[in-house]
Scaffold this motif. Structure first.
Motif, PDB file in Angstrom:
ATOM      1  N   ASP A 165       0.644  -0.938   0.226  1.00 12.09           N
ATOM      2  CA  ASP A 165      -0.220  -0.060   0.249  1.00 12.09           C
ATOM      3  C   ASP A 165       0.454   0.955  -0.171  1.00 12.09           C
ATOM      4  OD1 ASP A 165      -2.286   1.672  -0.478  1.00 12.09           O
ATOM      5  OD2 ASP A 165      -2.807   1.423   2.170  1.00 12.09           O
ATOM      6  N   ASP A 221       2.145  -1.922   4.584  1.00 13.36           N
ATOM      7  CA  ASP A 221       1.871  -3.371   5.346  1.00 13.36           C
ATOM      8  C   ASP A 221       3.173  -4.543   5.003  1.00 13.36           C
ATOM      9  OD1 ASP A 221       0.238  -5.135   6.271  1.00 13.36           O
ATOM     10  OD2 ASP A 221      -1.367  -5.469   4.854  1.00 13.36           O
ATOM     11  N   TYR A 222       4.048  -4.079   6.210  1.00  9.88           N
ATOM     12  CA  TYR A 222       4.903  -5.412   5.994  1.00  9.88           C
ATOM     13  C   TYR A 222       4.656  -6.640   6.178  1.00  9.88           C
ATOM     14  CZ  TYR A 222       8.050  -0.861   5.566  1.00  9.88           C
ATOM     15  OH  TYR A 222       8.025  -0.325   4.585  1.00  9.88           O
ATOM     16  N   GLN A 223       3.838  -6.376   7.924  1.00 14.43           N
ATOM     17  CA  GLN A 223       3.535  -7.919   8.144  1.00 14.43           C
ATOM     18  C   GLN A 223       2.583  -8.358   7.498  1.00 14.43           C
ATOM     19  OE1 GLN A 223       5.766  -8.295  11.138  1.00 14.43           O
ATOM     20  NE2 GLN A 223       4.116  -9.007  11.274  1.00 14.43           N
ATOM     21  N   GLY A 224       2.057  -7.790   6.481  1.00 12.87           N
ATOM     22  CA  GLY A 224       1.106  -9.105   5.337  1.00 12.87           C
ATOM     23  C   GLY A 224       1.978  -9.211   4.615  1.00 12.87           C
TER      24      GLY A 224
END
Length: 440
Positions: A86, A100-103
């Protein structure tokens, strides 16, 4: 009379025998020699017992803490697509920071283990990697924006449970903790593909405190200790040396100075927590200074260290021969010149030795710092003496109370670092004494 006849027993009238003088002396000497041997044996046994206790202590600490210097990492193929993250403008720092790195990491885990379908199993799968692994991706993208929209292999920090399990696999009795059987099978799959490894734990030395063991470090605690010790050195050494010079060279010998000397000796034996209560009442209660800052900690440790520095400095001044003073005054030097140009330089090695030992004691203190609030949970690295901070002994205290198994090894590793500092400071004190002392 011959020697042989002198050593024969003298017969009494009733037929009893009496030992000769030489036999009595030899008997007493043998008894004394046995007593000396026992005394020497007791001393050697005491030394060996103390060394054995140290060996047991260091073996336990090193055995538990050496694994903290290594950290488990998991290899994943990460797709840093702008759509997934994003990010519409790579030059916008806010977008890069909030991406959104965790995503992205979760997507890589699902691709690596496509057989995982259930919601609960996916949560277990996502917990294989640390929830702080996203900071690694953010740092990579911030340092090299050209990585956007690229797919690459990245080694990411594993969760503390995975880390503990992987480190204990070779022990024959791996610590599973909260791990499920499916998680263990996933780790086995990663091991087969060489996608899990142990590397040097730089986070332990570069990060501040964290509630997640794999993200916790001692950098903040070390900086807090250094700032606190800096304040202590700047205040206690000049004040302690000046007080020692006055009491030894200028102060008259009367009841008032005797009262001061007795109280200085008594303060050296006061429990350190009393100084913490004093600092809490004066610096925080009366002067309304902030809690949990190295400045207040330095003030408190200064009060605690001053008696030690004054006593050692006075002993060093007393060790300077009176002939030095008499010779200097004989060639016309004033009292101040005698003290500053002759007595103080000769006494300085002993002063430095006592001061370094006092500073080493201050570095390892915990109780007074607990009283002034330096037990707070501090994540950020302090940048000065007025920034909130904790100290290394306090950090050890906090970690020792944490329930996670991974904090056990980090607690022991932090103790190893603290012991290294203390040993270094005491070694410096011994070296200075040997290097600078003069024999008369």
């Amino acid at each position: 009379m011959s020697d042989k006849s002198m050593q024969n027993e003298v017969k009494h009238e009733n037929g009893s025998s009496k030992p000769s003088t030489i036999e009595l002396v030899n008997k007493n000497l043998a008894k004394r020699y046995r007593a000396e041997k026992r005394f020497r044996a007791y001393g050697i046994a005491s030394i060996l017992f103390g060394l054995a206790c140290l060996v047991v202590l260091f073996t336990d600490i090193i055995g538990k803490g050496h694994t903290a210097f290594m950290q488990t990492e998991v290899y994943l193929d990460i797709d840093l697509s702008a759509e997934q993250l994003d990010i519409s403008d790579i030059n916008d720092a806010n977008q890069v920071a909030a991406a959104d790195y965790q995503g992205v990491i979760k997507k890589a885990l699902r691709e690596r283990f496509p057989e995982v379908k259930g919601r609960r199993d996916k949560r277990k799968l996502y917990s294989v990697v640390s929830n702080g692994a996203g900071f690694t991706l953010r740092g990579m993208l911030e340092s090299d924006p050209s990585l956007l929209n690229q797919k690459m292999g990245v080694w990411l920090l594993a969760d503390d449970d995975i880390d503990t399990y992987y480190k204990t696999l070779g022990d024959g009795d791996a610590f599973t903790g909260r791990m499920s059987e499916k998680q263990q099978s996933w780790i086995a799959s990663l091991i087969e593909e060489d996608q899990i490894k142990k590397s040097f734990n730089t986070t332990f030395f570069t990060a501040g405190d964290s509630r997640e063991p794999e993200q916790a470090g001692i950098h903040g605690a070390i900086m807090g200790s250094l700032f606190t010790l800096l304040v202590t050195i700047v205040l206690s050494f000049p004040i302690g040396v000046a007080a020692a010079i006055y009491l030894e060279e200028y102060a008259p010998k009367n009841k008032f100075t005797d009262f001061i000397e007795v109280n200085i000796n008594n303060l050296a034996a006061v429990p350190s927590i009393i100084f913490g209560l004093l600092g809490l009442a004066i610096f925080i209660g009366f002067f309304e200074m902030h809690r949990s800052i190295p400045l207040v900690g330095g003030f408190v440790l200064t009060l605690m260290t001053l008696p030690t520095i004054i006593i050692s400095s006075r002993a060093a001044i007393k060790a300077v021969p009176p002939s030095i003073r008499e010779a200097a005054m004989g060639i016309g030097a004033s009292k101040m010149q005698v003290v500053l140009h002759h007595v103080l330089p000769l006494a300085m090695p002993g002063m430095l030795t006592g001061a370094i030992i006092g500073f080493a004691q201050a570095l390892g203190e915990t109780a007074p710092l607990l009283m002034i609030g330096m037990v707070a949970f501090i994540v950020d690295i302090p940048g000065g003496v007025t920034d909130p901070a904790t100290a290394l002994p306090v950090q050890i205290f906090l970690w020792s109370d944490s329930p996670e198994r991974a904090f056990v090894e980090r607690t022991s590793a932090a103790i190893m670092v603290l012991l290294a500092f203390l040993i270094a400071m005491n070694t410096l004190a011994v070296w200075l004494r040997k290097r600078l002392e003069r024999r008369w």
